[in-house]
Motif scaffolding. Structure first.
Motif, PDB file in Angstrom:
ATOM      1  N   TYR A   1       0.840  -1.200   0.000  1.00 27.24           N
ATOM      2  CA  TYR A   1       0.000   0.000   0.000  1.00 27.24           C
ATOM      3  C   TYR A   1       0.876   1.252   0.000  1.00 27.24           C
ATOM      4  O   TYR A   1       0.897   2.026   0.953  1.00 27.24           O
ATOM      5  CB  TYR A   1      -0.925   0.012   1.215  1.00 27.24           C
ATOM      6  CG  TYR A   1      -1.874  -1.162   1.295  1.00 27.24           C
ATOM      7  CD1 TYR A   1      -2.281  -1.846   0.157  1.00 27.24           C
ATOM      8  CD2 TYR A   1      -2.366  -1.580   2.520  1.00 27.24           C
ATOM      9  CE1 TYR A   1      -3.152  -2.919   0.230  1.00 27.24           C
ATOM     10  CE2 TYR A   1      -3.254  -2.654   2.605  1.00 27.24           C
ATOM     11  CZ  TYR A   1      -3.635  -3.317   1.462  1.00 27.24           C
ATOM     12  OH  TYR A   1      -4.493  -4.371   1.554  1.00 27.24           O
TER      13      TYR A   1
ATOM     14  N   GLY B   1       1.454   4.677  -0.719  1.00 26.87           N
ATOM     15  CA  GLY B   1       0.613   5.826  -1.025  1.00 26.87           C
ATOM     16  C   GLY B   1      -0.846   5.537  -0.746  1.00 26.87           C
ATOM     17  O   GLY B   1      -1.702   6.372  -1.015  1.00 26.87           O
ATOM     18  N   GLY B   2      -1.130   4.362  -0.189  1.00 28.01           N
ATOM     19  CA  GLY B   2      -2.494   3.942   0.086  1.00 28.01           C
ATOM     20  C   GLY B   2      -2.864   2.736  -0.758  1.00 28.01           C
ATOM     21  O   GLY B   2      -2.046   2.223  -1.535  1.00 28.01           O
TER      22      GLY B   2
ATOM     23  N   THR C   1      -1.196   4.121  -5.012  1.00 27.36           N
ATOM     24  CA  THR C   1      -1.508   5.284  -5.851  1.00 27.36           C
ATOM     25  C   THR C   1      -0.419   6.354  -5.846  1.00 27.36           C
ATOM     26  O   THR C   1      -0.505   7.305  -6.614  1.00 27.36           O
ATOM     27  CB  THR C   1      -2.843   5.915  -5.408  1.00 27.36           C
ATOM     28  OG1 THR C   1      -2.851   6.083  -3.983  1.00 27.36           O
ATOM     29  CG2 THR C   1      -4.008   5.027  -5.808  1.00 27.36           C
ATOM     30  N   LEU C   2       0.601   6.199  -4.985  1.00 29.91           N
ATOM     31  CA  LEU C   2       1.740   7.113  -5.114  1.00 29.91           C
ATOM     32  C   LEU C   2       2.433   6.858  -6.449  1.00 29.91           C
ATOM     33  O   LEU C   2       2.953   7.799  -7.079  1.00 29.91           O
ATOM     34  CB  LEU C   2       2.713   6.915  -3.954  1.00 29.91           C
ATOM     35  CG  LEU C   2       3.850   7.941  -3.862  1.00 29.91           C
ATOM     36  CD1 LEU C   2       3.295   9.352  -3.721  1.00 29.91           C
ATOM     37  CD2 LEU C   2       4.776   7.628  -2.687  1.00 29.91           C
TER      38      LEU C   2
ATOM     39  N   ILE D   1       0.518   8.832  -8.977  1.00 32.02           N
ATOM     40  CA  ILE D   1       0.853  10.258  -8.942  1.00 32.02           C
ATOM     41  C   ILE D   1       2.176  10.512  -9.674  1.00 32.02           C
ATOM     42  O   ILE D   1       2.309  11.476 -10.432  1.00 32.02           O
ATOM     43  CB  ILE D   1       0.926  10.745  -7.483  1.00 32.02           C
ATOM     44  CG1 ILE D   1      -0.473  10.693  -6.851  1.00 32.02           C
ATOM     45  CG2 ILE D   1       1.483  12.165  -7.402  1.00 32.02           C
ATOM     46  CD1 ILE D   1      -0.499  10.984  -5.374  1.00 32.02           C
TER      47      ILE D   1
ATOM     48  N   GLY E   1      -3.456  15.467  -4.433  1.00 29.33           N
ATOM     49  CA  GLY E   1      -3.206  14.147  -3.860  1.00 29.33           C
ATOM     50  C   GLY E   1      -1.762  13.838  -3.533  1.00 29.33           C
ATOM     51  O   GLY E   1      -1.488  12.839  -2.865  1.00 29.33           O
TER      52      GLY E   1
ATOM     53  N   GLY F   1      -0.645  11.629  -0.344  1.00 30.14           N
ATOM     54  CA  GLY F   1      -0.186  10.336  -0.826  1.00 30.14           C
ATOM     55  C   GLY F   1       1.125   9.908  -0.212  1.00 30.14           C
ATOM     56  O   GLY F   1       1.367   8.707  -0.012  1.00 30.14           O
TER      57      GLY F   1
ATOM     58  N   GLN G   1       0.373   7.972   2.799  1.00 32.77           N
ATOM     59  CA  GLN G   1      -0.519   6.835   2.598  1.00 32.77           C
ATOM     60  C   GLN G   1      -2.008   7.203   2.643  1.00 32.77           C
ATOM     61  O   GLN G   1      -2.845   6.347   2.913  1.00 32.77           O
ATOM     62  CB  GLN G   1      -0.249   5.750   3.663  1.00 32.77           C
ATOM     63  CG  GLN G   1       1.215   5.404   3.879  1.00 32.77           C
ATOM     64  CD  GLN G   1       1.749   4.427   2.864  1.00 32.77           C
ATOM     65  OE1 GLN G   1       1.771   4.737   1.684  1.00 32.77           O
ATOM     66  NE2 GLN G   1       2.168   3.276   3.295  1.00 32.77           N
TER      67      GLN G   1
ATOM     68  N   ASN H   1      -4.985   8.411   0.352  1.00 34.52           N
ATOM     69  CA  ASN H   1      -5.230   8.561  -1.085  1.00 34.52           C
ATOM     70  C   ASN H   1      -6.690   8.776  -1.462  1.00 34.52           C
ATOM     71  O   ASN H   1      -7.068   8.630  -2.626  1.00 34.52           O
ATOM     72  CB  ASN H   1      -4.688   7.342  -1.833  1.00 34.52           C
ATOM     73  CG  ASN H   1      -5.396   6.046  -1.455  1.00 34.52           C
ATOM     74  OD1 ASN H   1      -6.123   5.991  -0.471  1.00 34.52           O
ATOM     75  ND2 ASN H   1      -5.172   5.003  -2.229  1.00 34.52           N
ATOM     76  N   GLU H   2      -7.548   9.132  -0.497  1.00 35.80           N
ATOM     77  CA  GLU H   2      -8.941   9.414  -0.836  1.00 35.80           C
ATOM     78  C   GLU H   2      -9.096  10.530  -1.873  1.00 35.80           C
ATOM     79  O   GLU H   2     -10.001  10.438  -2.728  1.00 35.80           O
ATOM     80  CB  GLU H   2      -9.739   9.757   0.427  1.00 35.80           C
ATOM     81  CG  GLU H   2     -10.232   8.555   1.203  1.00 35.80           C
ATOM     82  CD  GLU H   2      -9.152   7.909   2.055  1.00 35.80           C
ATOM     83  OE1 GLU H   2      -9.443   6.902   2.709  1.00 35.80           O
ATOM     84  OE2 GLU H   2      -8.011   8.417   2.062  1.00 35.80           O
TER      85      GLU H   2
ATOM     86  N   ILE I   1      -7.320  11.073  -4.449  1.00 32.01           N
ATOM     87  CA  ILE I   1      -7.119  10.450  -5.758  1.00 32.01           C
ATOM     88  C   ILE I   1      -8.248   9.469  -6.073  1.00 32.01           C
ATOM     89  O   ILE I   1      -8.777   9.443  -7.186  1.00 32.01           O
ATOM     90  CB  ILE I   1      -5.756   9.717  -5.800  1.00 32.01           C
ATOM     91  CG1 ILE I   1      -4.603  10.733  -5.761  1.00 32.01           C
ATOM     92  CG2 ILE I   1      -5.648   8.851  -7.047  1.00 32.01           C
ATOM     93  CD1 ILE I   1      -4.465  11.562  -7.003  1.00 32.01           C
TER      94      ILE I   1
END
Length: 452
Positions: A306, A308-309, A313-314, A317, A335, A339, A342, A344-345, A347
Motif C-alpha cells: 500500500y 501511497g495507500g 496510488t503514489l 501520482i 493528492g 499520498g 498513505q 489517497n482518498e 485520488i
C-alpha cells in the motif's frame, strides 16, 4: 464486472463491514496502536545494536552494558500483555454497541479470561547454591507469559465476545435484576442491578472451563485452540494464496466505493496483529533463524504494497507527473502530499478511480503483483521479515526500512515496488490523456458546428 460486484458482493460487504462483533475486534486492535507501536519500536532500537554494531557500542558507552533494559521493559509492558488489553477493549466496544455502558462487561470478561488460564506452571529449581541438583514440579500461582501475549490473542477474542454476550443477555432478564431503594446512590444501584448477571456469567464460564479440562484430559482452552484451530489457521494465513486473496478483495471493494481495509478489517486485523506480534516477540528473544518468522505479518502490506495507500496510488501520482503533468496538475497538487503519508482518498474519489473501469486493471493488478514479489523476497530470505509495527501513515520506503528492523533491503524492496507500480500505471495515464484530448477535440468541433 462492476454490475456483478454491485449486485452480489456489495450487500455482503456492507453487512460484513458493519457486523458488530467484527467491528469490536477491529476497533479495539486499532485503538491499541499506541501500545503496539511503542513496543515494536522498543524492540527495534534494542536490536539495532546487533544490526549496526557501532550504534550498539555507542549506546553501551553512554548508558552502560544494560542500556537495552528500558526497551525490554517497554516490550514487557506492551506486547507481553497484548491479549489482556484485547479482552478489556473488545468487551467494552461490543457492550457499547448494544447501548450498555460497557464497564461491568469489561471487568466480567477479564475475570472469565483469567479463570480459564492454567494456575500451575512446571518449573525446575536448584536444590543448593551450587545447582548440582535440581527439583522439578508444578508451582501454583505461576502463569507463563504465553497466556497473556499474542499467543493467546484468539482465546482472548473468543472469551471477550462470548462472556459479553452472556452477560448482556442475562442482564436483560428482569428476574435477575436487583432494584435498590430510591435513596441509594446511582453508582451503587447500577452495580447491584447487574450483580446477578455478572456472577452468573463468571459461574457459567468457570463451569465450562472445568468440564472442558475434564473432557480434554487437563488441557486448557488456549492450548486446545492453538493446537486445533489457531496453528492451522495461522499457517493458512501466512501463505501466498491468502495474501493474494486479501489484496484482491481489498481493491475490488475499493473499486465499488467501499473501504476495503475497513470491510475486511474485522477478519484481517486480528490475524495480522497476531503474526506481527509473534515476529516482534521472536526479535525481542534474539531469534536469528528466518524460518521461525511469519512472512505475512503485521505491517507487511503497509510497508511493501500500500505505497501511497490502497492501489499503490503514489505510483499513479508519479506516473501523472511523468506523462500528464499539465493535464493532472490540480490532481497532483491535491493528492501528492497526502499520498506521501498513505492517504489517497483525494485520488480515489477525485480522479476518480472508484467506479472507473479505465483504472480497474492497474489499481487491482498492480498491488497483486507487488504482493507476490514482496512475499517471495521475504520467503527466500532476500529481505528480512517484518519485526516492527509502523503507523499506516509512515511514508513509503521509510516504512519498509522501519518495519524490517532497520534494514535497507526492506527500504529497497519498497522502492522497487513503487517503481513497478509507476510503470504499471504509466500506459493507462498515457491512454487517459489521449482519451481526454480526443474528447476535448470532439467537443470543440461540436461547439463550432453549433455556432455555425
Amino acid at each position: 464486472m462492476m454490475g456483478f460486484i454491485e449486485k452480489f458482493i456489495m450487500p455482503f460487504a456492507l453487512k460484513l463491514g458493519n457486523q458488530r462483533h467484527l467491528l469490536a475486534i477491529r476497533d479495539t486492535l486499532i485503538g491499541m496502536i499506541a501500545i503496539t507501536i511503542v513496543g515494536s519500536f522498543a524492540v527495534l532500537f534494542n536490536n539495532l545494536g546487533q544490526i549496526i554494531p557501532p550504534y550498539g557500542r555507542m549506546m553501551e558507552s553512554i548508558f552502560g552494558p544494560n542500556w537495552s533494559t528500558l526497551g525490554g521493559d517497554i516490550w514487557f509492558g506492551t506486547f507481553a500483555f497484548l491479549s489482556v488489553f484485547a479482552v478489556f477493549g473488545i468487551s467494552y466496544k461490543l457492550a457499547r454497541s448494544y447501548g450498555d455502558e460497557g464497564f461491568e462487561a469489561m471487568l466480567i470478561s477479564a475475570a472469565c479470561f483469567f479463570l480459564l488460564l492454567p494456575q500451575t506452571a512446571n518449573v525446575t529449581l536448584p536444590i543448593d547454591e551450587a545447582a548440582s541438583e535440581t527439583v522439578a514440579g508444578g508451582v501454583w500461582g505461576l502463569v507463563s507469559v504465553n497466556y497473556f501475549n499474542a499467543t493467546a490473542l484468539f482465546t482472548a477474542i473468543i472469551v471477550a465476545l462470548v462472556a459479553t454476550e452472556i452477560f448482556l443477555r442475562l442482564a436483560k432478564i428482569k428476574a435477575l435484576v436487583i432494584k435498590m431503594p430510591d435513596g441509594v446512590p446511582p453508582a451503587v444501584a447500577k452495580s447491584f442491578a447487574k450483580l446477578v448477571p455478572g456472577m452468573g456469567t463468571i459461574f457459567l464460564v468457570g463451569l465450562f472451563g472445568v468440564v472442558f479440562r475434564m473432557i480434554t484430559d487437563g488441557k486448557v482452552l488456549n492450548d486446545w485452540l492453538n493446537t486445533v484451530i489457531v496453528s492451522p489457521l495461522t499457517s493458512a494465513v501466512d501463505s501466498l494464496p491468502f495474501a493474494i486473496l486479501i489484496v484482491l478483495l481489498v481493491h475490488l471493494f475499493w473499486m465499488v466505493g467501499l473501504h476495503g481495509p475497513n470491510v475486511l478489517g474485522g477478519i484481517t486485523t486480528p490475524l495480522f496483529e497476531k503474526t506481527g506480534a509473534e515476529n516482534i516477540d521472536l526479535a525481542q528473544a534474539g531469534v536469528q533463524a528466518l524460518g521461525e518468522y511469519h512472512i505475512l505479518a503485521g505491517s507487511f502490506l503497509d510497508a511493501f504494497v500500500y505505497l501511497g495507500g490502497s492501489g499503490a496510488t503514489l505510483g499513479l501520482i508519479i506516473a501523472m507527473i511523468i506523462a500528464g503533468r499539465k493535464r493532472y496538475k490540480q490532481m497532483i497538487g491535491l493528492g501528492g502530499a497526502p499520498g506521501i503519508f498513505q492517504i489517497n482518498e483525494p485520488i480515489l474519489f477525485g480522479l476518480p478511480i472508484v467506479l472507473n473501469p479505465i483504472w480497474f486493471i492497474p489499481f487491482v493488478i498492480g498491488p497483486v503483483i507487488t504482493t507476490i514479489i514482496s512475499y517471495l523476497a521475504v520467503y527466500y530470505g532476500i529481505v528480512p521479515p517484518i519485526t516492527a509495527k509502523i503507523p499506516w501513515v509512515t511514508p513509503p520506503i521509510v516504512g519498509g526500512y522501519l518495519a524490517t528492523g532497520g534494514s535497507f533491503l526492506g527500504a529497497g524492496l519498497a522502492a522497487l515496488n513503487l517503481i513497478i507500480s509507476t510503470v504499471i500505471y504509466l500506459p493507462f495515464v498515457y491512454a487517459q490523456v489521449k482519451i481526454d484530448s480526443k474528447n476535448k477535440t470532439e467537443l470543440t468541433k461540436d461547439s463550432d458546428s453549433v455556432s455555425v
